[in-house]
Structure formats: C-alpha cells, structure tokens
Design a protein around this motif. Structure first.
Motif, PDB file in Angstrom:
ATOM      1  N   PHE A 137       0.825  -1.161   0.031  1.00 16.38           N
ATOM      2  CA  PHE A 137      -0.209  -0.010  -0.006  1.00 16.38           C
ATOM      3  C   PHE A 137       0.878   1.152   0.046  1.00 16.38           C
ATOM      4  O   PHE A 137       0.530   2.138  -0.739  1.00 16.38           O
ATOM      5  N   ILE A 138       1.953   1.269   0.754  1.00 14.75           N
ATOM      6  CA  ILE A 138       2.881   2.471   0.802  1.00 14.75           C
ATOM      7  C   ILE A 138       3.535   2.632  -0.356  1.00 14.75           C
ATOM      8  O   ILE A 138       3.749   3.889  -0.853  1.00 14.75           O
ATOM      9  N   SER A 139       4.035   1.593  -1.004  1.00 10.17           N
ATOM     10  CA  SER A 139       4.974   1.760  -2.098  1.00 10.17           C
ATOM     11  C   SER A 139       3.891   2.104  -3.262  1.00 10.17           C
ATOM     12  O   SER A 139       4.713   2.867  -4.052  1.00 10.17           O
ATOM     13  N   LEU A 140       2.828   1.718  -3.441  1.00  5.92           N
ATOM     14  CA  LEU A 140       2.114   1.992  -4.592  1.00  5.92           C
ATOM     15  C   LEU A 140       1.527   3.505  -4.334  1.00  5.92           C
ATOM     16  O   LEU A 140       1.573   4.104  -5.315  1.00  5.92           O
ATOM     17  N   SER A 141       1.217   3.755  -2.996  1.00  5.54           N
ATOM     18  CA  SER A 141       0.761   5.316  -2.837  1.00  5.54           C
ATOM     19  C   SER A 141       1.994   6.186  -3.230  1.00  5.54           C
ATOM     20  O   SER A 141       1.669   7.284  -3.896  1.00  5.54           O
ATOM     21  N   CYS A 142       3.106   5.850  -3.087  1.00  7.82           N
ATOM     22  CA  CYS A 142       4.282   6.511  -3.282  1.00  7.82           C
ATOM     23  C   CYS A 142       4.549   6.711  -4.637  1.00  7.82           C
ATOM     24  O   CYS A 142       4.847   7.739  -5.304  1.00  7.82           O
ATOM     25  N   THR A 143       4.734   5.621  -5.420  1.00  5.67           N
ATOM     26  CA  THR A 143       4.658   5.406  -6.930  1.00  5.67           C
ATOM     27  C   THR A 143       3.504   6.382  -7.443  1.00  5.67           C
ATOM     28  O   THR A 143       3.944   6.757  -8.589  1.00  5.67           O
ATOM     29  N   TYR A 144       2.498   6.214  -7.240  1.00  6.05           N
ATOM     30  CA  TYR A 144       1.579   6.862  -7.800  1.00  6.05           C
ATOM     31  C   TYR A 144       1.673   8.302  -7.538  1.00  6.05           C
ATOM     32  O   TYR A 144       1.563   9.386  -8.468  1.00  6.05           O
ATOM     33  N   TYR A 145       1.974   8.952  -6.316  1.00  5.43           N
ATOM     34  CA  TYR A 145       2.505  10.330  -6.201  1.00  5.43           C
ATOM     35  C   TYR A 145       3.454  10.671  -6.720  1.00  5.43           C
ATOM     36  O   TYR A 145       3.478  11.747  -7.564  1.00  5.43           O
ATOM     37  N   VAL A 146       4.580  10.214  -7.026  1.00  5.14           N
ATOM     38  CA  VAL A 146       5.932  10.562  -7.779  1.00  5.14           C
ATOM     39  C   VAL A 146       5.355  10.477  -9.184  1.00  5.14           C
ATOM     40  O   VAL A 146       5.906  11.247  -9.906  1.00  5.14           O
ATOM     41  N   SER A 147       4.498   9.508  -9.580  1.00  4.99           N
ATOM     42  CA  SER A 147       4.019   9.678 -11.179  1.00  4.99           C
ATOM     43  C   SER A 147       3.282  10.968 -11.213  1.00  4.99           C
ATOM     44  O   SER A 147       3.379  11.491 -12.596  1.00  4.99           O
TER      45      SER A 147
END
Length: 158
Positions: A137-147
């Motif tokens: 969940f954390i890694s997906l949220s972070c990569t979405y945000y960076v994207s």
C-alpha cells in the motif's frame, strides 16, 4: 505444484481487462499523456520491482512471461500497473481539495493492495517473503504520487 491453467487465466484476464479499460477510458486526444504516464511508471516499477525481488522480499513462484530472464511479474510490473497509472493520472482530481486528492491516491492503492492480497493468498502468482500488504500500500501510494508529480512537471505550461 502450480495450477498453470488457473494462473495463466488470471494473468490473461487481467491483461484483457486492463486493455479494455484503456481503450474505453483514454480519449484519443490524451494519448500523449497516456504514453508518458505509462513509460514513467514502467521506469519506477522496473527498478523497485527488481529491487524487492532481488532482496528476497517478494517472490513470484509462477510467471507467465519471461520466466528465465526476469524474476519479477512482467505482466504486473510492466503492463498492468503502468496501464492503471494512465487512468490514475488522466482522471486525477486536480482542482479538488487536498483531502479528495489523498482519498483518490489511497483508493487506487487500496484496490490494488486488496487484489494483491487475495492473489497472494489464493494463487501462486505472488508470495510475500519479508513483505506485507502495508508495504504494498505504501509503495503503491508513493509511486502514484511520484508519477503524478512527474506528469504535472512534464505537462506544465511554463
């Protein structure tokens, strides 16, 4: 022993559903934005996907594509997740409140994490070693945000 037919069916159905969603919800005039989102997310998932697999955090016991060349899930890391990021970026609620934006990011991350949790529990497509759904969940949220940050930067009018 792997239930090869079941695992292949899940991967094939996921890829088909994603393709249908892309064809349905990506307007022709937004193709450039879609390509940028897709390719940028592939860069991140290539790096982080290989990192977590090589560090022994996640294992993909059964892989449909490129079984001998790559230990990650090619279908998820290089197609499914980047394709979902296209929809994430194209429909991001840019003019909404910070809370709406946060809920939007967490909704996308939460749905994928939920699906991944079921996949980990009931199939041989993914196996958590030193990983759990909270890290996903954390890694997906972070990569979405960076994207999203990259998308905004790339398409800024300045």
């Amino acid at each position: 022993m792997f239930n090869k037919k079941r695992e292949d069916s899940i991967v094939a159905a996921s890829c088909i559903i994603i393709m249908l969603l892309i064809f349905r919800y990506v307007p022709r005039h937004k193709m450039r934005e879609a390509h940028v989102s897709f390719l940028f997310q592939q860069i991140m998932t290539w790096f982080f996907g290989l990192l977590v697999v090589e560090k022994g955090l996640i294992k993909y016991p059964y892989r449909t594509f490129f079984k001998k060349s790559n230990k990650t899930s090619f279908a998820f890391e290089f197609f499914i997740y980047p394709a979902i990021t296209i929809l994430f970026n194209l429909y991001y609620p840019e003019k909404r409140s910070y809370i709406s934006k946060t809920i939007y990011v967490f909704s996308y991350s939460g749905v994928i994490t939920l699906i991944e949790t079921f996949t980990e529990k009931y199939t041989d497509l993914i196996e958590y070693k030193n990983w759990n759904r909270y890290w996903s969940f954390i890694s997906l949220s972070c990569t979405y945000y960076v994207s999203r940050l990259y998308y905004r930067w790339f398409f800024s009018k300045d």
